[in-house]
Design a protein around this motif. Structure first.
Motif, PDB file in Angstrom:
ATOM      1  N   GLY A  27       4.521   4.900 -27.445  1.00  0.00           N
ATOM      2  CA  GLY A  27       4.572   4.369 -26.098  1.00  0.00           C
ATOM      3  C   GLY A  27       5.556   3.310 -25.929  1.00  0.00           C
ATOM      4  N   THR A  28       6.719   3.310 -26.520  1.00  0.00           N
ATOM      5  CA  THR A  28       7.787   2.279 -26.269  1.00  0.00           C
ATOM      6  C   THR A  28       8.877   3.132 -26.944  1.00  0.00           C
ATOM      7  OG1 THR A  28       7.137   1.191 -28.400  1.00  0.00           O
ATOM      8  CG2 THR A  28       6.352   0.065 -26.508  1.00  0.00           C
ATOM      9  N   PHE A  29       9.311   4.082 -26.195  1.00  0.00           N
ATOM     10  CA  PHE A  29      10.272   4.931 -26.808  1.00  0.00           C
ATOM     11  C   PHE A  29      11.712   4.313 -26.902  1.00  0.00           C
ATOM     12  CE2 PHE A  29      13.705   8.047 -25.876  1.00  0.00           C
ATOM     13  CZ  PHE A  29      13.409   9.139 -27.023  1.00  0.00           C
ATOM     14  N   GLY A  30      12.100   3.579 -26.231  1.00  0.00           N
ATOM     15  CA  GLY A  30      13.218   2.777 -26.379  1.00  0.00           C
ATOM     16  C   GLY A  30      14.603   3.497 -26.646  1.00  0.00           C
ATOM     17  N   GLY A  33      14.052   5.598 -32.085  1.00  0.00           N
ATOM     18  CA  GLY A  33      14.210   5.485 -33.488  1.00  0.00           C
ATOM     19  C   GLY A  33      12.552   5.749 -33.992  1.00  0.00           C
ATOM     20  N   ARG A  51       8.728   2.493 -20.036  1.00  0.00           N
ATOM     21  CA  ARG A  51       8.685   2.324 -18.327  1.00  0.00           C
ATOM     22  C   ARG A  51       9.927   2.245 -18.018  1.00  0.00           C
ATOM     23  NH1 ARG A  51       5.689  -3.490 -18.472  1.00  0.00           N
ATOM     24  NH2 ARG A  51       5.830  -3.158 -16.430  1.00  0.00           N
ATOM     25  N   PHE A  77       2.522   1.988 -20.855  1.00  0.00           N
ATOM     26  CA  PHE A  77       1.639   2.776 -22.023  1.00  0.00           C
ATOM     27  C   PHE A  77       0.417   2.197 -21.744  1.00  0.00           C
ATOM     28  CE2 PHE A  77       3.795  -1.187 -24.179  1.00  0.00           C
ATOM     29  CZ  PHE A  77       2.658  -2.119 -24.271  1.00  0.00           C
ATOM     30  N   ASP A  94       5.906  -0.349 -30.066  1.00  0.00           N
ATOM     31  CA  ASP A  94       6.791  -1.325 -30.765  1.00  0.00           C
ATOM     32  C   ASP A  94       7.163  -2.541 -29.510  1.00  0.00           C
ATOM     33  OD1 ASP A  94       8.946  -2.632 -32.111  1.00  0.00           O
ATOM     34  OD2 ASP A  94      10.162  -0.796 -31.883  1.00  0.00           O
ATOM     35  N   LEU A  95       6.314  -3.440 -29.622  1.00  0.00           N
ATOM     36  CA  LEU A  95       6.141  -4.278 -28.368  1.00  0.00           C
ATOM     37  C   LEU A  95       7.672  -4.804 -27.895  1.00  0.00           C
ATOM     38  CD1 LEU A  95       2.941  -5.573 -28.890  1.00  0.00           C
ATOM     39  CD2 LEU A  95       3.455  -3.760 -27.567  1.00  0.00           C
ATOM     40  N   GLY A  96       7.641  -5.503 -26.511  1.00  0.00           N
ATOM     41  CA  GLY A  96       8.793  -6.346 -26.329  1.00  0.00           C
ATOM     42  C   GLY A  96       9.855  -5.382 -25.740  1.00  0.00           C
ATOM     43  N   SER A  98      13.950  -4.096 -25.903  1.00  0.00           N
ATOM     44  CA  SER A  98      14.883  -3.552 -26.739  1.00  0.00           C
ATOM     45  C   SER A  98      16.075  -4.146 -26.942  1.00  0.00           C
ATOM     46  CB  SER A  98      15.114  -2.034 -26.392  1.00  0.00           C
ATOM     47  OG  SER A  98      15.889  -1.939 -24.996  1.00  0.00           O
ATOM     48  N   GLN A 101      18.043  -3.656 -23.909  1.00  0.00           N
ATOM     49  CA  GLN A 101      17.941  -4.316 -22.696  1.00  0.00           C
ATOM     50  C   GLN A 101      18.368  -5.716 -22.714  1.00  0.00           C
ATOM     51  OE1 GLN A 101      13.574  -3.535 -22.953  1.00  0.00           O
ATOM     52  NE2 GLN A 101      13.842  -1.953 -21.186  1.00  0.00           N
ATOM     53  N   MET A 121      11.725  -4.647 -16.871  1.00  0.00           N
ATOM     54  CA  MET A 121      11.857  -3.221 -17.688  1.00  0.00           C
ATOM     55  C   MET A 121      11.799  -2.146 -17.056  1.00  0.00           C
ATOM     56  SD  MET A 121       9.435  -4.104 -21.106  1.00  0.00           S
ATOM     57  CE  MET A 121       9.145  -5.812 -21.750  1.00  0.00           C
ATOM     58  N   GLN A 208      -0.583  -5.365 -20.022  1.00  0.00           N
ATOM     59  CA  GLN A 208       0.003  -4.030 -20.397  1.00  0.00           C
ATOM     60  C   GLN A 208      -0.752  -3.571 -21.867  1.00  0.00           C
ATOM     61  OE1 GLN A 208       1.869  -1.269 -19.609  1.00  0.00           O
ATOM     62  NE2 GLN A 208       1.213  -2.117 -17.428  1.00  0.00           N
ATOM     63  N   ARG A 287      16.331  -9.283 -36.258  1.00  0.00           N
ATOM     64  CA  ARG A 287      15.060  -9.120 -35.299  1.00  0.00           C
ATOM     65  C   ARG A 287      13.782  -8.912 -36.162  1.00  0.00           C
ATOM     66  NH1 ARG A 287      13.875  -4.551 -31.872  1.00  0.00           N
ATOM     67  NH2 ARG A 287      12.529  -5.688 -30.626  1.00  0.00           N
TER      68      ARG A 287
END
Ligand code: SAM
Length: 321
Positions: A27-30, A33, A51, A77, A94-96, A98, A101, A121, A208, A287
């Protein structure tokens, strides 16, 4: 953009959800990875949701090598069950923001790189500048306090209103820093908490998250895995309370226990505690230091409604948006 993106907690996550097979939704493709890691670990197919439209342009040079094993979808998501349109064997979040960004000054997330005060985002809806320049001082103070745990919230909100209109991240960072003591060596930048709070507000991140967890409950097959990596205590608390409440393991004396007292558990929790980085990852990827992974396994009980207040979702006294 700075160096290559290094996914956080990827190996602990793959170990915690093994064996991987079937259809997974990231749900957080970024930078992809996790999606690549899941495909390499045995997922038949991965649906990559983000998003931010820019991530798909960035994935274009390599995504084709997976053919129809990788489907990319722009969206949030919170809608992951309808975006998937099929039952899932696993969901990862994988929240937040990238590193991409944060590193691109134009996206307006960074107090270190001057850029337009944006922070969206999804690159749609009102920007941080739009929201900060229009909101009442008391609402700004509530955002800083409830979403950033900033103790200087009232002072900073007053200074923001006095400095309006704000258009650049550097201006906001200076206004915030001017309200707080100079950091001691090793302490984080004084604007860290305020930037986090405003980013959460602009992107409605807590709503979200609650809606995404609930959507995952609807989408996962019995035995399906839900894995969530969070980066600060407010996020982690929501994930923890959700998993405890849905697995009926909130503990006897907890005021959160009644959420599902009589309903059958929709998840089990295979690990008692959150999983953090191992010492190698902690030293090689800064990180990862605050990252926490939680995993839950779907039962065959029907999905139900979730009460956001019972999950300790931080709320603004005058409404979240
Ligand atoms: C920390 S990065 C994910 C990195 C990814 N796991 C990787 O290995 O490359 C978070 C990503 O999630 C996206 N994102 C954050 N909240 C979202 C939401 N509610 N819906 C969809 N995407 C979201 C952001 O746009 C960003 O691209």
């Amino acid at each position: 953009m700075a160096g290559e993106h290094v996914p956080v907690l990827l190996q602990p996550l793959l170990r915690a959800v093994a064996p991987v097979s079937g259809t997974w939704l990231d749900g957080t493709f970024g930078a992809g990875g996790y999606a690549r890691g899941l495909l390499a670990a045995g997922a038949d197919r991965v649906i990559g949701v983000d998003r931010d439209p820019l991530v798909f342009a960035m994935a274009a040079p390599w995504a084709g090598e997976f053919g129809d094993r990788l489907r990319l979808v722009q969206g949030t998501f919170s809608d992951l069950d309808s975006l998937a349109g099929e039952p899932l064997d696993g969901v990862v979040l994988d929240l937040g923001v990238s590193s991409m960004q944060l590193d691109l000054a134009d996206r307006g997330f960074s107090f270190l790189r001057d850029g337009p005060l944006d922070m969206r985002m999804g690159q749609d809806g009102p920007s941080a500048a739009d929201m900060l320049n229009a909101a009442d001082e008391s609402v700004i103070a509530d955002v800083l306090y409830h979403y950033g745990e900033e103790r200087g919230a009232r002072r900073i909100a007053r200074a923001i209103v006095a400095a309006r209109p704000l258009t650049r991240t550097a201006e906001l960072a200076e206004v915030v820093s001017g309200c707080l003591p100079r950091p001691k060596p090793g302490q984080s930048h004084p604007a860290t908490r305020s930037f986090q709070a405003i980013r959460i507000w602009v992107n409605d991140e807590f709503r979200q998250l609650v809606d995404g967890l609930t959507a995952a409950e609807r989408a996962l097959r019995p035995g399906g895995r839900l894995a969530v990596v969070s980066f600060h205590s407010l996020e982690d608390r929501i994930v923890k309370r959700f998993m405890q409440a849905r697995s009926n393991s909130a503990g006897g004396g907890s005021r959160y226990a009644p959420v599902q007292d009589s309903a059958p558990a929709t998840f089990t929790m295979p690990f008692r505690r959150a999983i953090g980085p191992d010492p190698d990852e902690e030293s090689s990827n800064p990180r990862a230091r605050s990252a926490l992974l939680r995993v839950a396994v779907r039962t065959d009980a029907p999905a139900g409604a979730v009460d956001a207040d019972a999950l300790a979702m931080p709320r603004l006294p005058k409404g979240d948006r």
